[in-house]
Design a protein around this motif. Structure first.
Motif, mmCIF file in Angstrom:
data_model
loop_
_atom_site.group_PDB
_atom_site.id
_atom_site.type_symbol
_atom_site.label_atom_id
_atom_site.label_comp_id
_atom_site.label_asym_id
_atom_site.label_seq_id
_atom_site.Cartn_x
_atom_site.Cartn_y
_atom_site.Cartn_z
ATOM 1 N N LEU A 11 0.833 -1.197 0.000
ATOM 2 C CA LEU A 11 0.000 0.000 0.000
ATOM 3 C C LEU A 11 0.874 1.256 0.000
ATOM 4 C CD1 LEU A 11 -3.016 0.398 -0.033
ATOM 5 C CD2 LEU A 11 -2.928 0.880 2.407
ATOM 6 N N ALA A 12 1.970 1.221 0.794
ATOM 7 C CA ALA A 12 2.886 2.365 0.823
ATOM 8 C C ALA A 12 3.501 2.583 -0.561
ATOM 9 C CB ALA A 12 3.979 2.129 1.863
ATOM 10 N N ALA A 13 3.910 1.487 -1.199
ATOM 11 C CA ALA A 13 4.494 1.601 -2.539
ATOM 12 C C ALA A 13 3.479 2.179 -3.511
ATOM 13 C CB ALA A 13 4.971 0.234 -3.013
ATOM 14 N N LEU A 14 2.226 1.733 -3.378
ATOM 15 C CA LEU A 14 1.181 2.223 -4.280
ATOM 16 C C LEU A 14 0.979 3.725 -4.104
ATOM 17 C CD1 LEU A 14 -1.059 1.530 -6.331
ATOM 18 C CD2 LEU A 14 -2.593 1.277 -4.400
ATOM 19 N N ALA A 27 0.235 1.794 -11.744
ATOM 20 C CA ALA A 27 0.694 1.714 -10.358
ATOM 21 C C ALA A 27 0.097 0.492 -9.670
ATOM 22 C CB ALA A 27 0.312 2.994 -9.611
ATOM 23 N N MET A 28 -1.224 0.284 -9.832
ATOM 24 C CA MET A 28 -1.863 -0.856 -9.179
ATOM 25 C C MET A 28 -1.346 -2.164 -9.767
ATOM 26 S SD MET A 28 -5.770 0.100 -8.177
ATOM 27 C CE MET A 28 -6.422 0.626 -9.747
ATOM 28 N N GLY A 29 -1.174 -2.202 -11.089
ATOM 29 C CA GLY A 29 -0.716 -3.423 -11.742
ATOM 30 C C GLY A 29 0.692 -3.789 -11.317
ATOM 31 N N GLY A 294 -10.723 2.341 -22.933
ATOM 32 C CA GLY A 294 -9.354 1.868 -22.728
ATOM 33 C C GLY A 294 -8.878 2.128 -21.314
ATOM 34 N N PHE A 295 -9.082 3.360 -20.839
ATOM 35 C CA PHE A 295 -8.538 3.634 -19.502
ATOM 36 C C PHE A 295 -9.324 2.902 -18.421
ATOM 37 C CE2 PHE A 295 -11.349 7.381 -18.607
ATOM 38 C CZ PHE A 295 -11.573 7.168 -17.257
ATOM 39 N N ILE A 296 -10.643 2.750 -18.614
ATOM 40 C CA ILE A 296 -11.429 2.029 -17.612
ATOM 41 C C ILE A 296 -10.989 0.573 -17.523
ATOM 42 C CG2 ILE A 296 -13.734 1.149 -17.084
ATOM 43 C CD1 ILE A 296 -14.865 3.766 -18.144
ATOM 44 N N PHE A 297 -10.826 -0.074 -18.675
ATOM 45 C CA PHE A 297 -10.465 -1.496 -18.644
ATOM 46 C C PHE A 297 -9.049 -1.694 -18.119
ATOM 47 C CE2 PHE A 297 -13.642 -4.385 -20.465
ATOM 48 C CZ PHE A 297 -14.632 -3.477 -20.765
ATOM 49 N N LEU A 298 -8.139 -0.780 -18.444
ATOM 50 C CA LEU A 298 -6.776 -0.948 -17.931
ATOM 51 C C LEU A 298 -6.763 -0.777 -16.409
ATOM 52 C CD1 LEU A 298 -4.205 -1.707 -19.412
ATOM 53 C CD2 LEU A 298 -3.417 0.621 -19.114
ATOM 54 N N ILE A 299 -7.579 0.152 -15.891
ATOM 55 C CA ILE A 299 -7.666 0.293 -14.441
ATOM 56 C C ILE A 299 -8.285 -0.962 -13.820
ATOM 57 C CG2 ILE A 299 -8.811 1.531 -12.568
ATOM 58 C CD1 ILE A 299 -8.397 4.079 -13.965
ATOM 59 N N LEU A 300 -9.306 -1.514 -14.495
ATOM 60 C CA LEU A 300 -9.911 -2.753 -13.994
ATOM 61 C C LEU A 300 -8.867 -3.853 -13.887
ATOM 62 C CD1 LEU A 300 -13.252 -2.842 -16.004
ATOM 63 C CD2 LEU A 300 -13.044 -2.889 -13.544
ATOM 64 N N LEU A 301 -8.011 -3.948 -14.919
ATOM 65 C CA LEU A 301 -6.972 -4.982 -14.921
ATOM 66 C C LEU A 301 -5.964 -4.726 -13.802
ATOM 67 C CD1 LEU A 301 -5.764 -7.453 -16.361
ATOM 68 C CD2 LEU A 301 -4.459 -5.868 -17.762
ATOM 69 N N GLY A 302 -5.512 -3.482 -13.680
ATOM 70 C CA GLY A 302 -4.551 -3.147 -12.632
ATOM 71 C C GLY A 302 -5.128 -3.440 -11.258
ATOM 72 N N ALA A 303 -6.407 -3.064 -11.064
ATOM 73 C CA ALA A 303 -7.044 -3.294 -9.767
ATOM 74 C C ALA A 303 -7.149 -4.782 -9.477
ATOM 75 C CB ALA A 303 -8.427 -2.657 -9.751
ATOM 76 N N GLY B 103 6.181 8.674 -14.865
ATOM 77 C CA GLY B 103 4.929 7.927 -14.849
ATOM 78 C C GLY B 103 4.683 7.244 -16.180
ATOM 79 N N ASP B 104 4.962 7.967 -17.284
ATOM 80 C CA ASP B 104 4.822 7.372 -18.610
ATOM 81 C C ASP B 104 5.732 6.158 -18.744
ATOM 82 O OD1 ASP B 104 3.004 9.229 -19.319
ATOM 83 O OD2 ASP B 104 4.347 10.451 -20.549
ATOM 84 N N LEU B 105 6.941 6.268 -18.165
ATOM 85 C CA LEU B 105 7.906 5.172 -18.246
ATOM 86 C C LEU B 105 7.357 3.924 -17.547
ATOM 87 C CD1 LEU B 105 10.822 4.601 -19.239
ATOM 88 C CD2 LEU B 105 11.568 5.081 -16.909
ATOM 89 N N VAL B 106 6.804 4.116 -16.340
ATOM 90 C CA VAL B 106 6.256 2.965 -15.609
ATOM 91 C C VAL B 106 5.082 2.373 -16.383
ATOM 92 C CG1 VAL B 106 5.159 2.210 -13.475
ATOM 93 C CG2 VAL B 106 7.003 3.881 -13.388
ATOM 94 N N LEU B 107 4.243 3.257 -16.942
ATOM 95 C CA LEU B 107 3.104 2.774 -17.715
ATOM 96 C C LEU B 107 3.589 1.955 -18.914
ATOM 97 C CD1 LEU B 107 0.071 2.743 -18.323
ATOM 98 C CD2 LEU B 107 0.355 4.881 -19.549
ATOM 99 N N THR B 108 4.628 2.451 -19.590
ATOM 100 C CA THR B 108 5.163 1.733 -20.745
ATOM 101 C C THR B 108 5.682 0.364 -20.325
ATOM 102 O OG1 THR B 108 5.833 3.881 -21.612
ATOM 103 C CG2 THR B 108 6.726 1.936 -22.697
#
Lengths: 450, 193
Positions: A11-14, A27-29, A294-303, B103-108
Motif C-alpha cells: 500500500l505504501a508503494a502504491l 501503479a496498481m498493476g 481503454g482507460f477504464i479497462f486498464l484500471i480494472l486490470l490493474g485493480a 509515470g509514462d515510463l512505468v506505464l510503458t
C-alpha cells in the motif's frame, strides 16, 4: 514477512507511485505483480497467470456493458438531445428567478438518464446551457457551479458506469442497483433545484428572469424531448419490466448488458435518422468511447492484479475480522468510510477510488449488523459510496467536472467556480445524511421491483 | 536533433494507425450491439419460431476483448490514463513534468509486461508454424488441440492475435511518446477525456 506487513508495504508503494504521477492502472498493476511475487517468493505464478489474465478479463460479457453505454452516451452528446432537453426545461421554468439554472439541473437529470458518465453530461449540457446563462447575465459562479454539480447527475441517475462496476465487484444485481439509484437521483436533482432557489433568494442579482412563454409553446418544446424519454423508457423498461405479462413470474425482456446494446443502437438510429449525426460525428463518438473504454479497462486490470496481491496477504479478511471484533457501532464505521471517500475524492477519480477501496471495505461492511438483509446492505452501501465519490468530481482541487466546465468558460476564474459549487456541495451533504438516516429511500424501489 | 524529426514522423504514423485501430474497435462494438439486438428480438419472438442467435454470448465476449485491445493504442495517444494529482500545486513545473515522464515510463513498462505475456498466451493457442519458426517467435511447442469457443468452435488464437496486435501498437505508441515527451516543452498532461 507476514501478510499484513506485505500488504502495508504494498500500500505504501502504491501511494508513493500514485504521488509520483504514475497512471493509476500501471501503479496498481505493477505493485500487484511485484507484491504477489514477494508474497509467494517466485514470479512464476504471476507470469503464468498473466498469459491469459488480460484477455480473459477483457473478454467479459458483463463488462461489455461499458463500451456500449459509453458509445450510447457519446452518440447522444452529438445528436442534439441535450439542446432539446435544455430548451424544454428553460421554456417551462425560465421565467422564474434563477430559472435557467434550474433548467440546467433538469436538463442534466434528463441527459443523465441516457448517459452513464458525469463528464460527458457536464460538458454536453454545458455547451448549450452556459451560453444561455451568460447571455442572460447570470452570475458566473452560479452558471459554472450548477453545471458542474448537475453533471454528477449523469452518473447517479441510471444508467451509470460506476454503478455497473460496483455491482460487478460486489456481485450484486445490476438491475436492482439501477432501481436503487432512482430515488436518490431524483432527490439529488431536487436538492440542486432547492439550492438554486435559495441562492437567488439570497442574491437576487445572481440571475435574471426571462419572458414567460405561452403554454402551447411550452408543450411543443416539451414534445421535442421524446427521444430521451423513449430511449430511457426502452432500456430501463426492458430491464426492469415484466414482459411475460405475469404468467410465469417476472420476466425481463433483456439483461442489463443486452439493454446497453439496445440503447446504443436505438440512440444511433435516432442520431443518424433525426439528430443529424454523420460519419465524422460517429467517428468522433467512437474515438471518445475508445479513450474512456481503454482507460477504464486498464484500471480494472490493474485493480484486479492489486487485489490478487491483497488476497494473498489475506488482509481484507483480517481487517474485516478486526473491525467486527472491536465492537464499533456500525454507523460509525460507515460514516468513517464515507468521510474517507470524501477526502480521497479531492485527489482521485471516482472509478479508481471504488476499485481500490471496495474490495477492502465491502467485506467489513458485510460483517457489520445494520439490521438489514445482506443484499440490502450491499445495495445501500453502493449508492452511498456512489454519491460520495461523485462529490469528489466537484471538490477542489481535482474536481474533474470543475475543469471540464472551466474549459467551456475560460473567462470565468476557477475560483468563482469553486465558490459557486459550494451550495451544491451542501445539498449533496444533506442528501447523504438523509439517505444514511432513511435506508428505505434507497431500498424502496428495489423491493418494489422484487 | 535529427532523431526528434524521426520520432515526430514515427509518432504521426503510429497515431494514425492507432486511430484506425480504434475505429475498427468501434465497429466491433457496433457489431456486438447488432448481434445482441438480433438475439433479443429473436428470443422475444420465440413464439413464432424465431430464436436467439447461436453463440451470441461468446461473440460479445470475444468482441469485447478485441475492441478493448484495439482501443488501448488510442488511449495512449490521447493520454487518457488517469493519474492522481496529489503534488501538482506543490512542486515546480519542471519537476512536475519530469515526474509525468517517469509515470509514462512505468506505464510503458507495465504495457510491455502485458504484451510479452499476451504474446506467449497467443503462442500457446496458435497451432501453426514449424519448430524453428515458433522458437524464433518465442513460442513453445504447438498446442495439442486448438482451443475454440464453446458454441461456434471459433479458434481462440484469432482473437488473441488481434488483441496482441493492439497491445503491441499501444506499447509502440507509448515508447515513441516517451522520446517525444523527453523534449522540453512537450505536452505532459492531457486532461482525462
Amino acid at each position: 514477512m507476514t501478510g499484513l506487513a506485505a500488504a502495508g508495504m504494498g500500500l505504501a508503494a502504491l501511494v508513493l507511485l500514485l504521488a509520483l504521477r504514475v497512471p493509476i492502472a500501471a501503479a496498481m498493476g505493477v505493485v500487484g505483480f511485484c507484491g504477489t511475487w514477494a508474497v509467494i517468493g517466485t514470479p512464476a505464478a504471476g507470469l503464468s497467470q498473466l498469459k491469459t489474465l488480460s484477455f480473459d478479463s477483457f473478454a467479459s460479457h458483463s463488462l461489455s456493458i461499458i463500451p456500449l453505454f459509453l458509445l450510447m452516451g457519446q452518440v447522444a452528446t452529438r445528436s442534439g438531445i441535450s439542446a432539446a432537453l435544455y430548451q424544454a426545461a428553460a421554456d417551462w421554468v425560465g421565467h422564474r428567478r434563477g430559472g435557467l439554472a434550474m433548467a440546467t439541473v433538469a436538463a442534466s437529470a434528463g441527459f443523465g438518464a441516457i448517459c452513464g458518465s458525469s463528464l460527458a453530461t457536464a460538458s454536453t449540457v454545458g455547451q448549450v446551457a452556459l451560453p444561455e446563462m451568460r447571455a442572460r447575465g447570470y452570475d458566473e459562479g452560479l452558471s459554472t457551479g450548477v453545471l458542474a454539480a448537475g453533471g454528477t447527475l449523469g452518473i447517479l441517475i441510471p444508467p451509470s458506469i460506476v454503478l455497473v462496476i460496483y455491482a460487478i465487484l460486489t456481485e450484486q444485481n445490476i438491475v436492482k442497483m439501477f432501481a436503487a439509484a432512482f430515488i436518490p437521483g431524483l432527490l439529488a436533482a431536487l436538492g440542486y433545484l432547492i439550492a438554486v432557489a435559495l441562492i437567488v433568494r439570497v442574491r437576487p442579482k445572481a440571475a435574471e428572469r426571462s419572458a414567460r412563454l405561452p403554454i402551447a409553446a411550452r408543450w411543443r418544446s416539451l414534445g421535442r424531448v421524446w427521444p430521451a424519454a423513449a430511449i430511457f423508457g426502452l432500456v430501463m423498461g426492458g430491464m426492469i419490466g415484466d414482459w411475460d405479462w405475469g404468467r410465469t413470474g417476472t420476466q425481463a425482456l433483456f439483461t442489463p448488458t443486452e439493454g446497453a446494446a439496445v440503447g446504443a443502437l436505438a440512440m444511433l438510429a435516432y442520431g443518424v435518422g433525426v439528430g443529424g449525426l454523420r460519419l465524422r460525428g460517429l467517428g468522433d463518438a467512437i474515438l471518445e468511447t475508445a479513450s474512456a473504454t481503454g482507460f477504464i479497462f486498464l484500471i480494472l486490470l490493474g485493480a484486479q492484479m492489486f487485489n490478487t496481491f491483497l488476497a494473498y496477504t489475506q488482509t481484507p479478511q483480517a481487517l474485516a475480522a478486526w473491525v467486527s471484533a472491536q465492537d464499533f457501532a456500525p454507523m460509525v464505521v460507515l460514516v468513517g468510510m464515507l468521510l474517507l471517500y470524501l477526502c480521497l475524492g479531492c485527489v482521485m477519480d471516482s472509478l479508481s477510488m471504488i476499485l481500490l477501496t471496495v474490495p477492502v471495505f465491502f467485506p467489513i461492511i458485510a460483517e457489520l449488523d445494520f439490521g438489514m438483509a445482506p443484499q440490502d446492505i450491499a445495495i445501500w452501501f453502493g449508492i452511498l459510496v456512489l454519491i460520495v465519490v461523485e462529490v469528489g468530481l466537484i471538490t477542489p482541487p481535482v474536481g474533474l467536472n470543475l475543469f471540464i466546465i472551466n474549459r467551456l468558460a475560460p473567462d470565468v476564474p476557477i475560483r468563482a467556480t469553486y465558490l459557486g459549487v459550494l451550495p451544491f456541495l451542501a445539498a449533496d451533504m444533506v442528501r447523504v445524511a438523509l439517505l444514511l438516516a432513511l435506508p428505505g429511500l434507497t431500498l424502496w424501489a428495489v423491493h418494489w421491483i422484487g | 536533433m535529427a532523431d526528434l524529426a524521426i520520432t515526430r514522423s514515427a509518432l504521426a504514423f503510429a497515431q494514425s494507425l492507432a486511430r484506425l485501430l480504434a475505429l475498427f474497435g468501434g465497429v466491433v462494438v457496433l457489431c456486438m450491439g447488432i448481434v445482441t439486438c438480433l438475439s433479443v428480438t429473436g428470443r422475444a419472438l420465440s413464439g413464432i419460431g424465431l430464436g436467439p442467435i447461436t453463440g451470441d454470448f461468446e461473440l460479445v465476449e470475444l468482441g469485447c476483448a478485441v475492441a478493448v485491445f484495439s482501443f488501448l493504442p488510442w488511449c495512449q495517444v490521447t493520454r487518457a490514463h488517469m493519474r492522481v494529482d496529489l503534488i501538482g500545486p506543490l512542486v515546480p513545473e519542471s519537476l512536475y513534468r519530469w515526474l509525468g515522464w517517469l509515470g509514462d515510463l512505468v506505464l510503458t513498462a507495465f504495457l510491455a509486461l502485458l504484451l510479452w505475456r499476451l504474446w506467449l498466451g497467443f503462442g500457446e493457442r496458435f497451432p501453426y508454424g514449424t519448430a524453428p519458426v515458433r522458437e524464433l517467435l518465442g513460442f513453445g511447442p504447438p498446442p495439442f488441440y486448438t482451443e475454440t469457443t464453446y458454441e461456434l468452435q471459433l479458434p481462440m488464437w484469432i482473437a488473441y492475435g488481434i488483441s496482441a496486435l493492439g497491445m503491441a501498437l499501444a506499447v509502440l505508441v507509448s515508447v515513441i511518446m516517451l522520446f517525444q515527451s523527453a523534449r522540453p516543452g512537450a505536452r505532459q498532461t492531457g486532461a482525462p477525456l
